[in-house]
Design a protein around this motif. Sequence first.
Motif, PDB file in Angstrom:
ATOM      1  N   UNK A 167       0.786  -1.239   0.000  1.00  0.00           N
ATOM      2  CA  UNK A 167       0.000   0.000   0.000  1.00  0.00           C
ATOM      3  C   UNK A 167       0.822   1.295   0.000  1.00  0.00           C
ATOM      4  N   UNK A 168       2.117   1.224   0.261  1.00  0.00           N
ATOM      5  CA  UNK A 168       2.910   2.445   0.405  1.00  0.00           C
ATOM      6  C   UNK A 168       3.719   2.763  -0.849  1.00  0.00           C
ATOM      7  N   UNK A 169       4.035   4.045  -1.018  1.00  0.00           N
ATOM      8  CA  UNK A 169       4.848   4.451  -2.153  1.00  0.00           C
ATOM      9  C   UNK A 169       6.320   4.157  -1.865  1.00  0.00           C
ATOM     10  N   UNK A 198      19.601   1.283  -0.251  1.00  0.00           N
ATOM     11  CA  UNK A 198      19.856   2.589  -0.862  1.00  0.00           C
ATOM     12  C   UNK A 198      19.809   2.521  -2.389  1.00  0.00           C
ATOM     13  N   UNK A 199      20.629   1.659  -2.963  1.00  0.00           N
ATOM     14  CA  UNK A 199      20.741   1.639  -4.423  1.00  0.00           C
ATOM     15  C   UNK A 199      19.478   1.072  -5.061  1.00  0.00           C
ATOM     16  N   UNK A 200      18.832   0.119  -4.416  1.00  0.00           N
ATOM     17  CA  UNK A 200      17.599  -0.458  -4.942  1.00  0.00           C
ATOM     18  C   UNK A 200      16.543   0.637  -5.133  1.00  0.00           C
ATOM     19  N   UNK A 201      16.355   1.438  -4.099  1.00  0.00           N
ATOM     20  CA  UNK A 201      15.313   2.465  -4.179  1.00  0.00           C
ATOM     21  C   UNK A 201      15.724   3.647  -5.050  1.00  0.00           C
ATOM     22  N   UNK A 202      17.019   3.914  -5.114  1.00  0.00           N
ATOM     23  CA  UNK A 202      17.475   4.945  -6.043  1.00  0.00           C
ATOM     24  C   UNK A 202      17.164   4.542  -7.483  1.00  0.00           C
ATOM     25  N   UNK A 203      17.401   3.281  -7.804  1.00  0.00           N
ATOM     26  CA  UNK A 203      17.118   2.784  -9.148  1.00  0.00           C
ATOM     27  C   UNK A 203      15.619   2.738  -9.435  1.00  0.00           C
ATOM     28  N   UNK A 204      14.810   2.717  -8.376  1.00  0.00           N
ATOM     29  CA  UNK A 204      13.356   2.768  -8.548  1.00  0.00           C
ATOM     30  C   UNK A 204      12.851   4.205  -8.688  1.00  0.00           C
ATOM     31  N   UNK A 205      13.758   5.169  -8.512  1.00  0.00           N
ATOM     32  CA  UNK A 205      13.371   6.559  -8.724  1.00  0.00           C
ATOM     33  C   UNK A 205      13.399   7.447  -7.501  1.00  0.00           C
TER      34      UNK A 205
END
Length: 201
Positions: A55-57, A96-103
């Motif tokens: 449910x979260x962004x 860190x890098x996972x979410x950076x790559x997700x935008x």
Amino acid sequence: MSAENKPLYPWVIVDGVDYSGKSTLSRELAITLGGITVRSIPLELTTVRQLVEQYCDVDSRYNFFIASAFFTYHRLQGILLKQGPVVVDRWMYSTNIHHKLLGLQEEKLLPPELIPRSKFMYFTSVSYKSWLKRKIARNEHGVDDDFIDDRFIREMNTYLKDHGLIEINTDQMTPQESVNFIMRYIIQENNFQGGSILTNC
């Protein structure tokens, strides 16, 4: 950290992309060390994690993962490392890098210098072809799997290497070979006050 609060045993970080062999290596390494494996997100938060992922962004998910990892870190320093060695399955670097790559915007990421570090930090790497094969074999579908491709994996591996984690290529090394590789580093550091596991390696 005062002498009475100083951990008696080492902790090992095993990071990397999903389906790269992190959990298998973490489990086998913990057995060899005579210690335990913990995940950066505690088991008691599994249900919360499922709700967050559903449910979260991306921003909220990232904050939850980082907060959970800090909770695990303080648990390690306060209790677990007084009882025996601990292997942590996933750490804040890949978060860190996972979410950076997700935008996720760079300024919203935890600065790498604030991420708790261990003497023993590794990451499992895998080719995209092997990643896809393992994912299919496990019949699982993570919330972000559709975003992961060859570029995603290469950029994650580069980030982890640039921040001092040592690569374990699970396409080329078996779990036992990977354990032996890591154990050589731990033995060289001789980080155990009791030293009991060192005589068994």
